[in-house]
Scaffold this motif. Sequence first.
Motif, mmCIF file in Angstrom:
data_model
loop_
_atom_site.group_PDB
_atom_site.id
_atom_site.type_symbol
_atom_site.label_atom_id
_atom_site.label_comp_id
_atom_site.label_asym_id
_atom_site.label_seq_id
_atom_site.Cartn_x
_atom_site.Cartn_y
_atom_site.Cartn_z
ATOM 1 N N CYS A 244 0.820 -1.228 0.000
ATOM 2 C CA CYS A 244 0.000 0.000 0.000
ATOM 3 C C CYS A 244 0.844 1.265 0.000
ATOM 4 O O CYS A 244 0.295 2.365 -0.116
ATOM 5 C CB CYS A 244 -0.895 0.030 1.235
ATOM 6 S SG CYS A 244 -1.951 -1.393 1.419
ATOM 7 N N GLY A 245 2.164 1.101 0.171
ATOM 8 C CA GLY A 245 3.031 2.270 0.351
ATOM 9 C C GLY A 245 2.976 3.245 -0.805
ATOM 10 O O GLY A 245 2.863 4.460 -0.602
ATOM 11 N N SER A 246 3.053 2.726 -2.035
ATOM 12 C CA SER A 246 3.040 3.600 -3.213
ATOM 13 C C SER A 246 1.733 4.380 -3.298
ATOM 14 O O SER A 246 1.722 5.578 -3.582
ATOM 15 C CB SER A 246 3.234 2.776 -4.489
ATOM 16 O OG SER A 246 4.457 2.074 -4.444
ATOM 17 N N HIS A 247 0.634 3.674 -3.051
ATOM 18 C CA HIS A 247 -0.680 4.324 -3.128
ATOM 19 C C HIS A 247 -0.814 5.438 -2.097
ATOM 20 O O HIS A 247 -1.298 6.533 -2.400
ATOM 21 C CB HIS A 247 -1.778 3.274 -2.932
ATOM 22 C CG HIS A 247 -3.155 3.813 -3.161
ATOM 23 N ND1 HIS A 247 -4.213 3.497 -2.354
ATOM 24 C CD2 HIS A 247 -3.628 4.666 -4.104
ATOM 25 C CE1 HIS A 247 -5.295 4.129 -2.793
ATOM 26 N NE2 HIS A 247 -4.964 4.833 -3.850
ATOM 27 N N LEU A 248 -0.367 5.187 -0.884
ATOM 28 C CA LEU A 248 -0.426 6.212 0.165
ATOM 29 C C LEU A 248 0.421 7.422 -0.201
ATOM 30 O O LEU A 248 0.017 8.571 0.032
ATOM 31 C CB LEU A 248 0.036 5.625 1.502
ATOM 32 C CG LEU A 248 -0.973 4.746 2.233
ATOM 33 C CD1 LEU A 248 -0.326 4.088 3.447
ATOM 34 C CD2 LEU A 248 -2.197 5.555 2.667
ATOM 35 N N CYS A 249 1.585 7.192 -0.785
ATOM 36 C CA CYS A 249 2.468 8.310 -1.160
ATOM 37 C C CYS A 249 1.820 9.199 -2.216
ATOM 38 O O CYS A 249 1.848 10.428 -2.106
ATOM 39 C CB CYS A 249 3.800 7.767 -1.688
ATOM 40 S SG CYS A 249 4.871 7.048 -0.430
ATOM 41 N N VAL A 250 1.214 8.587 -3.248
ATOM 42 C CA VAL A 250 0.619 9.405 -4.303
ATOM 43 C C VAL A 250 -0.639 10.104 -3.819
ATOM 44 O O VAL A 250 -0.966 11.210 -4.273
ATOM 45 C CB VAL A 250 0.329 8.568 -5.582
ATOM 46 C CG1 VAL A 250 1.614 8.022 -6.167
ATOM 47 C CG2 VAL A 250 -0.669 7.459 -5.328
ATOM 48 N N ILE A 251 -1.371 9.488 -2.881
ATOM 49 C CA ILE A 251 -2.547 10.142 -2.301
ATOM 50 C C ILE A 251 -2.131 11.407 -1.560
ATOM 51 O O ILE A 251 -2.730 12.483 -1.723
ATOM 52 C CB ILE A 251 -3.293 9.183 -1.350
ATOM 53 C CG1 ILE A 251 -4.067 8.146 -2.153
ATOM 54 C CG2 ILE A 251 -4.248 9.938 -0.439
ATOM 55 C CD1 ILE A 251 -4.715 7.078 -1.303
ATOM 56 N N LEU A 252 -1.099 11.300 -0.732
ATOM 57 C CA LEU A 252 -0.622 12.464 0.018
ATOM 58 C C LEU A 252 -0.082 13.539 -0.914
ATOM 59 O O LEU A 252 -0.321 14.734 -0.715
ATOM 60 C CB LEU A 252 0.462 12.028 1.014
ATOM 61 C CG LEU A 252 -0.008 11.117 2.151
ATOM 62 C CD1 LEU A 252 1.180 10.657 2.994
ATOM 63 C CD2 LEU A 252 -1.028 11.832 3.034
ATOM 64 N N ALA A 253 0.634 13.117 -1.979
ATOM 65 C CA ALA A 253 1.186 14.085 -2.939
ATOM 66 C C ALA A 253 0.086 14.805 -3.703
ATOM 67 O O ALA A 253 0.301 15.926 -4.180
ATOM 68 C CB ALA A 253 2.121 13.371 -3.919
ATOM 69 N N PHE A 254 -1.088 14.201 -3.814
ATOM 70 C CA PHE A 254 -2.205 14.816 -4.541
ATOM 71 C C PHE A 254 -3.055 15.694 -3.628
ATOM 72 O O PHE A 254 -3.315 16.859 -3.935
ATOM 73 C CB PHE A 254 -3.070 13.722 -5.173
ATOM 74 C CG PHE A 254 -4.295 14.240 -5.866
ATOM 75 C CD1 PHE A 254 -4.198 14.788 -7.142
ATOM 76 C CD2 PHE A 254 -5.538 14.192 -5.265
ATOM 77 C CE1 PHE A 254 -5.334 15.265 -7.797
ATOM 78 C CE2 PHE A 254 -6.676 14.664 -5.904
ATOM 79 C CZ PHE A 254 -6.570 15.202 -7.172
ATOM 80 N N TYR A 255 -3.510 15.145 -2.502
ATOM 81 C CA TYR A 255 -4.516 15.848 -1.696
ATOM 82 C C TYR A 255 -3.948 16.991 -0.863
ATOM 83 O O TYR A 255 -4.591 18.035 -0.731
ATOM 84 C CB TYR A 255 -5.243 14.862 -0.781
ATOM 85 C CG TYR A 255 -6.284 14.048 -1.502
ATOM 86 C CD1 TYR A 255 -7.451 14.629 -1.973
ATOM 87 C CD2 TYR A 255 -6.093 12.682 -1.724
ATOM 88 C CE1 TYR A 255 -8.400 13.885 -2.638
ATOM 89 C CE2 TYR A 255 -7.038 11.925 -2.385
ATOM 90 C CZ TYR A 255 -8.195 12.532 -2.839
ATOM 91 O OH TYR A 255 -9.130 11.794 -3.513
ATOM 92 N N ILE A 256 -2.762 16.830 -0.302
ATOM 93 C CA ILE A 256 -2.225 17.876 0.570
ATOM 94 C C ILE A 256 -1.998 19.186 -0.191
ATOM 95 O O ILE A 256 -2.486 20.243 0.213
ATOM 96 C CB ILE A 256 -0.936 17.393 1.282
ATOM 97 C CG1 ILE A 256 -1.286 16.297 2.293
ATOM 98 C CG2 ILE A 256 -0.244 18.554 1.987
ATOM 99 C CD1 ILE A 256 -0.084 15.682 2.975
ATOM 100 N N PRO A 257 -1.283 19.182 -1.339
ATOM 101 C CA PRO A 257 -1.140 20.448 -2.078
ATOM 102 C C PRO A 257 -2.465 20.982 -2.613
ATOM 103 O O PRO A 257 -2.686 22.196 -2.637
ATOM 104 C CB PRO A 257 -0.197 20.080 -3.234
ATOM 105 C CG PRO A 257 0.476 18.834 -2.813
ATOM 106 C CD PRO A 257 -0.506 18.108 -1.972
ATOM 107 N N ALA A 258 -3.379 20.086 -3.044
ATOM 108 C CA ALA A 258 -4.657 20.531 -3.601
ATOM 109 C C ALA A 258 -5.486 21.247 -2.550
ATOM 110 O O ALA A 258 -6.042 22.332 -2.804
ATOM 111 C CB ALA A 258 -5.421 19.344 -4.167
#
Length: 315
Positions: A244-258
């Motif tokens: 799940c690590g990759s998925h969690l990383c891309v989620i954080l990279a998307f939602y936090i800046p947005a």
Amino acid sequence: MLESNSTDFTNPSIFILLGIPGLEASHVWISIPFCIMYIIAILGNFTILFVVRREPSLHVPMYYFLCMLAISDLVLSTSILPKTLSIFWFNSREINFSACLTQMYFIHCFLSIESGIFVAMALDRYVAICHPLRHSTILTNPVVAKISLAVVLRGSVLVLPTPFLARQWPYCRTNIISHTHCEYMPVVKLACGDLRVSSYYGLFVVFLVTGLDVFFITTSYTQILRAIFSLPTKDARLKTFGTCGSHLCVILAFYIPAVFSFLTQRFGQNVPPHFNILFANVYLLVPPMLNPVIYGVRTRQIWDSLLQLFSCKGA
């Protein structure tokens, strides 16, 4: 004089994009990292698409959703950067009114689609970890196709009214947009009259998409973490969590800046305008650049397929 301005800008044929006001002297320098991020995004996402298409073992739901994410990233970054670079390099600031609204639609449509893809990927991880023996029977190809279609239709339909609402606004102030591209809020600020319907609808879409998607992702990962912590050994927990690590990383990279960009644009009156504009570009360029890098580095199947491809060519 007010009547003259109202007449001039009620139906503007073009908008003028200023780029990043206050940093005009640095436009060329700012374009360098932007261009590098875009090139990495293009190469990385096309590599993901090529590897998944070529490798039969990757024809499973997780990688189908990853291909959707790659396509969304390509459209999202391409919808803004060519025009941004033309402003920085050639001082080409004009954009047709209809082209501006089209760009606005593509930006927000594919942001919504990307958010939906993350929900679909979280569902895939939930089924894979919490119901591993039923994964292939639950997420069959027809089910994956229906989920994908629902994600695309939701983003397309929910965002569709925004350019039509924007076309109806009276533009009685100016046709100059202090931005590098036609985002919803910078265009809204140019209009006058009663904009409550448009403003409320924009907030409705943001909270419906982001709010529901974050809720579903959080719910999925709560169940996933419960399943992981119930495993008997530390090695098993780490190995399962690693999927799940990759998925969690891309989620954080998307939602936090947005979310940060959304809050600063609407409520950050004391934030310098050039910071808002820079950050608005970063949050549209960084995730498309990072997503293929994160999945390429952290996902062993993609890494192995790439190494096998290059070793075959070398031989």
